[in-house]
Design a protein around this motif. Structure first.
Motif, mmCIF file in Angstrom:
data_model
loop_
_atom_site.group_PDB
_atom_site.id
_atom_site.type_symbol
_atom_site.label_atom_id
_atom_site.label_comp_id
_atom_site.label_asym_id
_atom_site.label_seq_id
_atom_site.Cartn_x
_atom_site.Cartn_y
_atom_site.Cartn_z
ATOM 1 N N ALA A 58 0.891 -1.161 -0.053
ATOM 2 C CA ALA A 58 -0.025 0.054 -0.023
ATOM 3 C C ALA A 58 0.677 1.268 0.150
ATOM 4 O O ALA A 58 0.706 2.194 -0.635
ATOM 5 C CB ALA A 58 -0.885 0.050 1.171
ATOM 6 N N LEU A 59 2.052 1.112 0.829
ATOM 7 C CA LEU A 59 2.793 2.538 0.793
ATOM 8 C C LEU A 59 3.380 2.509 -0.500
ATOM 9 O O LEU A 59 3.436 3.992 -0.960
ATOM 10 C CB LEU A 59 3.936 2.048 1.975
ATOM 11 C CG LEU A 59 4.913 3.050 2.365
ATOM 12 C CD1 LEU A 59 3.849 4.242 3.157
ATOM 13 C CD2 LEU A 59 5.838 2.577 3.412
ATOM 14 N N LEU B 288 -7.069 4.662 -0.651
ATOM 15 C CA LEU B 288 -6.702 3.336 -0.214
ATOM 16 C C LEU B 288 -7.467 3.176 1.276
ATOM 17 O O LEU B 288 -7.635 3.982 2.025
ATOM 18 C CB LEU B 288 -5.368 3.401 0.118
ATOM 19 C CG LEU B 288 -4.337 3.615 -1.255
ATOM 20 C CD1 LEU B 288 -2.849 3.497 -0.979
ATOM 21 C CD2 LEU B 288 -4.872 2.969 -2.371
ATOM 22 N N VAL B 289 -8.120 2.026 1.440
ATOM 23 C CA VAL B 289 -8.421 1.588 2.631
ATOM 24 C C VAL B 289 -7.500 0.856 3.380
ATOM 25 O O VAL B 289 -6.837 -0.013 3.268
ATOM 26 C CB VAL B 289 -9.727 0.953 2.332
ATOM 27 C CG1 VAL B 289 -10.399 0.117 3.895
ATOM 28 C CG2 VAL B 289 -11.037 1.499 1.695
ATOM 29 N N LEU B 290 -7.155 1.346 4.829
ATOM 30 C CA LEU B 290 -6.134 0.866 5.836
ATOM 31 C C LEU B 290 -6.584 0.910 7.115
ATOM 32 O O LEU B 290 -7.686 1.703 7.500
ATOM 33 C CB LEU B 290 -5.019 1.729 5.403
ATOM 34 C CG LEU B 290 -4.114 2.104 4.268
ATOM 35 C CD1 LEU B 290 -3.350 3.431 4.167
ATOM 36 C CD2 LEU B 290 -3.527 0.752 3.684
ATOM 37 N N PRO B 291 -5.971 -0.094 7.831
ATOM 38 C CA PRO B 291 -6.341 0.001 9.324
ATOM 39 C C PRO B 291 -6.070 1.396 9.860
ATOM 40 O O PRO B 291 -5.264 1.985 9.638
ATOM 41 C CB PRO B 291 -5.416 -1.164 9.781
ATOM 42 C CG PRO B 291 -4.909 -1.733 8.598
ATOM 43 C CD PRO B 291 -4.859 -0.863 7.611
ATOM 44 N N LYS B 292 -7.117 1.735 10.557
ATOM 45 C CA LYS B 292 -7.005 3.104 11.475
ATOM 46 C C LYS B 292 -6.569 3.063 12.551
ATOM 47 O O LYS B 292 -6.641 2.157 13.289
ATOM 48 C CB LYS B 292 -8.583 3.783 11.358
ATOM 49 C CG LYS B 292 -9.405 3.136 12.541
ATOM 50 C CD LYS B 292 -10.840 4.170 12.445
ATOM 51 C CE LYS B 292 -11.601 3.927 13.594
ATOM 52 N NZ LYS B 292 -11.123 4.716 14.879
ATOM 53 N N ILE C 194 -11.570 3.336 -5.089
ATOM 54 C CA ILE C 194 -11.207 3.002 -3.891
ATOM 55 C C ILE C 194 -10.763 1.241 -3.697
ATOM 56 O O ILE C 194 -11.280 0.595 -4.436
ATOM 57 C CB ILE C 194 -12.509 3.098 -2.795
ATOM 58 C CG1 ILE C 194 -13.100 4.332 -2.807
ATOM 59 C CG2 ILE C 194 -12.209 2.372 -1.426
ATOM 60 C CD1 ILE C 194 -14.446 4.372 -2.229
ATOM 61 N N ILE C 195 -9.614 1.247 -3.392
ATOM 62 C CA ILE C 195 -8.996 0.062 -3.210
ATOM 63 C C ILE C 195 -8.689 -0.295 -1.715
ATOM 64 O O ILE C 195 -7.918 0.355 -0.861
ATOM 65 C CB ILE C 195 -7.590 -0.116 -3.818
ATOM 66 C CG1 ILE C 195 -7.458 0.795 -5.173
ATOM 67 C CG2 ILE C 195 -7.010 -1.355 -3.751
ATOM 68 C CD1 ILE C 195 -6.218 0.581 -5.933
ATOM 69 N N GLN D 50 0.266 -2.152 -11.768
ATOM 70 C CA GLN D 50 1.285 -1.798 -10.521
ATOM 71 C C GLN D 50 1.205 -3.012 -9.668
ATOM 72 O O GLN D 50 2.043 -3.300 -9.013
ATOM 73 C CB GLN D 50 0.782 -0.603 -10.121
ATOM 74 C CG GLN D 50 0.965 0.682 -10.974
ATOM 75 C CD GLN D 50 0.732 2.020 -10.405
ATOM 76 O OE1 GLN D 50 0.811 2.097 -9.097
ATOM 77 N NE2 GLN D 50 0.419 2.775 -11.154
ATOM 78 N N THR D 51 -0.032 -3.564 -9.365
ATOM 79 C CA THR D 51 -0.353 -4.552 -8.177
ATOM 80 C C THR D 51 -0.395 -5.910 -8.548
ATOM 81 O O THR D 51 -0.044 -6.935 -7.939
ATOM 82 C CB THR D 51 -1.624 -4.420 -7.610
ATOM 83 O OG1 THR D 51 -2.724 -4.386 -8.444
ATOM 84 C CG2 THR D 51 -1.801 -2.785 -6.943
#
Ligand code: AMP
Ligand code: MG
Length: 318
Positions: free
Chosen positions: A77-78, A91-95, A175-176, A199-200
């Motif tokens: 993700a980074l 990007l959806v990430l742990p908050k 949104i990923i 890319q991924t």
């Protein structure tokens, strides 16, 4: 009446004072406020009449600032963030605990984006908090792509709209979800699936459908004009609705036998970017015109055409 202005410092002042304002991005205009302040976030939900189960995207101007409010930044993700921000991808990430639960509708992940607009990057760089900013329209209606669109529905509710000109991408961000093993696309948008795959490598697509999803940007009916909109073969539909006043949205071609004033071509040269830039303004324009019904055709289902088709389909749902 909201003040419409190009004054970046005034935008910063309002946000520091806990007010919510209209803010330009390259995708659509946002209704922005301090994401760390529960009362400000409540005002955003209230202004949009947005259901509390629909989480907000949090915006800032640097990857370092993102690190402050996520609990984990997986290396994939980074890298993806560095490659594509500022840009039309979320990007959806742990908050982390800095993000109030109301922002994420109680989810333990947060949606994050660095938008690509020079004035807004300037605003964000001068704040020591990120801003939550859903599209600056009443929930379910067509998203705003100019400061005047924002003013049309939010004038009585917000003090200020930063005018950054018409948005260049014109549809919402892709949104990923990067909190899953394999990145998962949750919403189609301004960055194409093809570009993401390059890319991924591995990527899943899991668009939410149904009338009560966790991610209601994905409600079946959304982005919808008040006028009925139908999609299909334009000539067939024109014939079928010959008793009505018709407005037309076509991909590249003009339809003969229909008054040109009621026809909108998304891109005569077949350019997906031009089409996405025009889409919402055209929907709003037709909604304000003297027509009974809006007839539209789908674009080729590739690149931004996919995201545009997604918006047209949802706009056609009642
Ligand atoms: P917008 O209305 O353009 O601000 O987009 C907000 C959308 O982002 C929501 O409707 C959800 O679909 C999505 N979203 C926000 N936060 C999350 C999250 N934590 N997990 C999954 N999707 C999210
Ligand atoms: Mg929205």
């Amino acid at each position: 009446m909201a003040k419409i202005s190009r004054d970046v410092s005034e935008a910063i002042e309002h946000l520091k004072n806990g007010e919510i304002i209209g803010l330009p991005t390259e995708t659509v205009y946002g209704l922005a406020g301090n994401a760390y302040d529960v009362n400000v976030v409540l005002k955003i939900f209230e202004a949009k009449k947005r259901p509390s189960f629909d989480p907000l995207i949090v915006h800032t101007d640097s990857v370092d600032k993102v690190r402050e409010f996520v609990s984990e930044f997986p290396s994939g993700a980074l890298e993806f963030g560095y490659q594509n921000w500022p840009g039309p991808v979320t990007l959806v990430l742990p908050k982390s605990s800095l993000i109030p639960d109301i922002v994420t509708s109680g989810l333990d992940t947060v949606a994050v984006r660095i938008p690509n607009h020079p004035m807004t990057l300037d605003v964000l760089a001068n704040l020591d908090f990120p801003v939550a900013a859903p599209s600056a329209n009443p929930f379910g209606y067509v998203s705003p792509t100019t400061a005047h669109h924002v003013n049309d529905s939010m004038a009585a509710i917000i003090p200020f709209i930063l005018d950054g000109g018409p948005t260049t991408i014109g549809i919402e961000s892709t949104i990923i979800d990067f909190s899953t093993q394999i990145p998962t696309i949750l919403r189609l948008g301004g960055m194409s699936v093809e570009d993401i795959q390059l890319q991924t490598g591995d990527v899943r697509i899991k668009l939410h459908q149904g009338s009560n999803p966790n991610a209601p940007g994905m409600l079946d009916s959304h982005y919808a004009p008040r006028k009925p909109l139908i999609i299909g073969n334009i000539s067939d539909m024109v014939e079928h609705h010959s008793d009505k006043k018709i407005g037309i949205i076509s991909w590249r071609d003009r339809i003969t036998g229909i008054n040109p004033a009621y026809q909108f071509i998304l891109s005569p040269t077949g350019d997906f970017m031009e089409a996405s830039k025009n889409l919402f303004a055209v929907l709003r324009k037709l909604d304000s015109m003297d027509v009974d019904i809006i007839i539209a055709e789908l674009l080729p289902d590739e690149f931004l055409g996919r995201a545009i088709n997604d918006r047209l389909r949802r706009a056609s749902q009642r």
